[in-house]
Design a protein around this motif. Structure first.
Motif, mmCIF file in Angstrom:
data_model
loop_
_atom_site.group_PDB
_atom_site.id
_atom_site.type_symbol
_atom_site.label_atom_id
_atom_site.label_comp_id
_atom_site.label_asym_id
_atom_site.label_seq_id
_atom_site.Cartn_x
_atom_site.Cartn_y
_atom_site.Cartn_z
ATOM 1 N N ILE A 118 10.943 17.375 22.940
ATOM 2 C CA ILE A 118 10.610 16.941 21.609
ATOM 3 C C ILE A 118 11.097 17.766 20.437
ATOM 4 C CG2 ILE A 118 8.725 19.009 21.280
ATOM 5 C CD1 ILE A 118 8.093 15.167 20.484
ATOM 6 N N PHE A 119 11.131 19.294 20.810
ATOM 7 C CA PHE A 119 11.917 20.209 19.778
ATOM 8 C C PHE A 119 13.471 19.221 19.102
ATOM 9 C CE2 PHE A 119 10.540 23.786 22.884
ATOM 10 C CZ PHE A 119 9.396 23.684 21.393
ATOM 11 N N ASP A 120 14.212 18.697 20.070
ATOM 12 C CA ASP A 120 15.369 17.957 19.795
ATOM 13 C C ASP A 120 15.058 16.487 19.105
ATOM 14 O OD1 ASP A 120 17.354 19.864 20.956
ATOM 15 O OD2 ASP A 120 17.534 18.426 22.657
ATOM 16 N N LEU A 121 13.952 16.381 19.709
ATOM 17 C CA LEU A 121 13.526 15.261 18.446
ATOM 18 C C LEU A 121 12.989 15.658 17.334
ATOM 19 C CD1 LEU A 121 12.115 12.821 21.467
ATOM 20 C CD2 LEU A 121 13.375 11.902 20.115
ATOM 21 N N THR A 125 13.527 14.618 13.063
ATOM 22 C CA THR A 125 12.825 13.938 12.499
ATOM 23 C C THR A 125 13.444 13.651 11.142
ATOM 24 O OG1 THR A 125 11.607 13.378 13.884
ATOM 25 C CG2 THR A 125 10.766 13.058 11.959
ATOM 26 N N GLU A 126 13.010 12.714 10.015
ATOM 27 C CA GLU A 126 13.458 12.647 8.457
ATOM 28 C C GLU A 126 12.137 13.225 8.144
ATOM 29 O OE1 GLU A 126 16.218 13.118 6.853
ATOM 30 O OE2 GLU A 126 17.737 12.704 8.477
ATOM 31 N N PRO A 127 11.463 13.664 6.599
ATOM 32 C CA PRO A 127 10.303 13.834 6.194
ATOM 33 C C PRO A 127 10.003 12.389 6.879
ATOM 34 C CG PRO A 127 12.031 15.546 5.784
ATOM 35 C CD PRO A 127 13.100 14.423 6.176
ATOM 36 N N GLY A 128 8.710 12.633 6.747
ATOM 37 C CA GLY A 128 7.636 10.964 6.972
ATOM 38 C C GLY A 128 6.964 11.351 5.254
ATOM 39 N N ILE A 135 4.729 15.282 13.111
ATOM 40 C CA ILE A 135 4.896 15.218 14.859
ATOM 41 C C ILE A 135 4.631 13.860 15.760
ATOM 42 C CG2 ILE A 135 2.848 15.593 15.247
ATOM 43 C CD1 ILE A 135 5.569 17.158 17.602
ATOM 44 N N THR A 136 3.830 12.931 14.346
ATOM 45 C CA THR A 136 3.889 12.038 15.330
ATOM 46 C C THR A 136 5.218 11.170 15.096
ATOM 47 O OG1 THR A 136 1.693 12.039 13.937
ATOM 48 C CG2 THR A 136 2.330 9.774 14.325
ATOM 49 N N ASP A 137 5.824 11.163 14.382
ATOM 50 C CA ASP A 137 6.895 10.616 14.149
ATOM 51 C C ASP A 137 8.410 10.514 15.628
ATOM 52 O OD1 ASP A 137 6.358 9.379 11.460
ATOM 53 O OD2 ASP A 137 7.663 10.462 10.777
ATOM 54 N N ALA A 138 7.917 12.591 15.550
ATOM 55 C CA ALA A 138 8.947 12.616 16.568
ATOM 56 C C ALA A 138 8.491 12.302 18.093
ATOM 57 C CB ALA A 138 8.585 14.473 16.844
ATOM 58 N N ALA A 141 9.602 8.872 18.369
ATOM 59 C CA ALA A 141 10.639 8.444 19.192
ATOM 60 C C ALA A 141 10.828 8.394 21.078
ATOM 61 C CB ALA A 141 11.597 9.343 18.415
ATOM 62 N N GLN A 142 9.802 9.898 21.120
ATOM 63 C CA GLN A 142 10.367 10.146 22.697
ATOM 64 C C GLN A 142 9.243 8.997 23.303
ATOM 65 O OE1 GLN A 142 7.039 13.308 23.566
ATOM 66 N NE2 GLN A 142 8.867 13.844 24.444
ATOM 67 N N ALA A 143 8.278 7.921 22.917
ATOM 68 C CA ALA A 143 7.309 6.715 22.729
ATOM 69 C C ALA A 143 8.827 5.907 23.328
ATOM 70 C CB ALA A 143 6.391 6.658 21.986
ATOM 71 N N GLN A 144 10.032 5.993 22.400
ATOM 72 C CA GLN A 144 10.185 4.313 23.055
ATOM 73 C C GLN A 144 11.469 5.282 23.345
ATOM 74 O OE1 GLN A 144 11.089 4.475 18.100
ATOM 75 N NE2 GLN A 144 10.469 2.449 18.162
ATOM 76 N N LYS A 145 11.798 6.301 23.992
ATOM 77 C CA LYS A 145 12.818 7.005 24.728
ATOM 78 C C LYS A 145 12.658 6.911 26.621
ATOM 79 C CE LYS A 145 16.426 8.841 21.363
ATOM 80 N NZ LYS A 145 16.577 10.239 21.400
ATOM 81 N N GLY A 146 11.438 7.205 26.443
ATOM 82 C CA GLY A 146 10.384 7.549 27.325
ATOM 83 C C GLY A 146 8.837 7.070 27.659
ATOM 84 N N CYS A 147 8.634 8.162 27.890
ATOM 85 C CA CYS A 147 7.194 7.685 28.479
ATOM 86 C C CYS A 147 5.688 8.893 26.786
ATOM 87 C CB CYS A 147 6.399 7.841 29.657
ATOM 88 S SG CYS A 147 5.224 7.213 29.764
#
Ligand code: G1P
Length: 180
Positions: A118-121, A125-128, A135-138, A141-147
């Motif tokens: 999650i740290f690299d993600l 992560t751009e400001p949202g 953290i929700t945006d990161a 991205a994690q959900a899309q790449k893995g689980c």
């Protein structure tokens, strides 16, 4: 041993979690947002329930609960594929959506187990929402790449960031601990 670090600028929850990286390194870790008080009077605490699930799935896990439609704008909101009654594999996550844009009424509550990728993600992560690094945006991205799993936890949750929630929590704890 107790160690602490400090977020020097108010750049969002994702950024706050990233400031913990030097203390955590390459291991999974829990995040507790203290203004969400979670109590499970009948069994293990919410983070302990999630740690058990982590052993099974080895991926990030977020605590969720159903909230009324007109409160979804206060939370990160998830949707995905139901694995069982209390477990959802996350496909979508939106930080504080308008009622019309919310993918469901399943709101993220302040308990997370995160894997260290999650740290690299977060770094990517751009400001949202609100101009903050979410953290929700990161996690999306994690959900899309893995689980990423969302878990409908057992127990009660109080929003101690509101006066009503804080008073409700105080009364509940008084009743449970002292009134009898
Ligand atoms: C944070 C998170 C949000 C989550 C909430 C839970 O928001 O950004 O996704 O649903 O905690 O309490 P905050 O309440 O800090 O604005």
């Amino acid at each position: 041993t107790f160690s602490y670090t400090r977020q020097r600028e108010m750049k969002g929850l994702g950024h706050a979690i990233l400031s913990g990286e030097p203390l955590i390194g390459d291991q999974p870790f829990g995040v507790v947002l203290a203004d969400d008080l979670c109590i499970n009077a009948d069994g293990p605490g919410v983070l302990a329930q999630m740690a058990q699930l982590y052993k099974q799935f080895r991926c990030s896990i977020v605590a969720v609960m159903e909230v009324p439609e007109d409160e979804v704008h206060k939370y990160g909101v998830i949707a995905g594929q139901a694995i069982s009654d209390d477990l959802i594999r996350v496909e979508t996550m939106v930080e504080k959506p308008a009622k019309e844009d919310a993918p469901s009424n399943l709101a993220i509550i302040g308990r997370y187990i995160l894997t260290p990728d999650i740290f690299d993600l977060i770094r990517d992560t751009e400001p949202g929402k609100g101009g903050e690094i979410q953290i929700t945006d990161a996690l999306m991205a994690q959900a899309q790449k893995g689980c990423v799993m969302a878990y409908k936890f057992k127990g009660k949750r109080f929003d101690c960031g509101s006066i009503e929630g804080f008073i409700e929590a105080t009364n509940y704890c008084y009743d449970k601990l002292y009134a009898h």
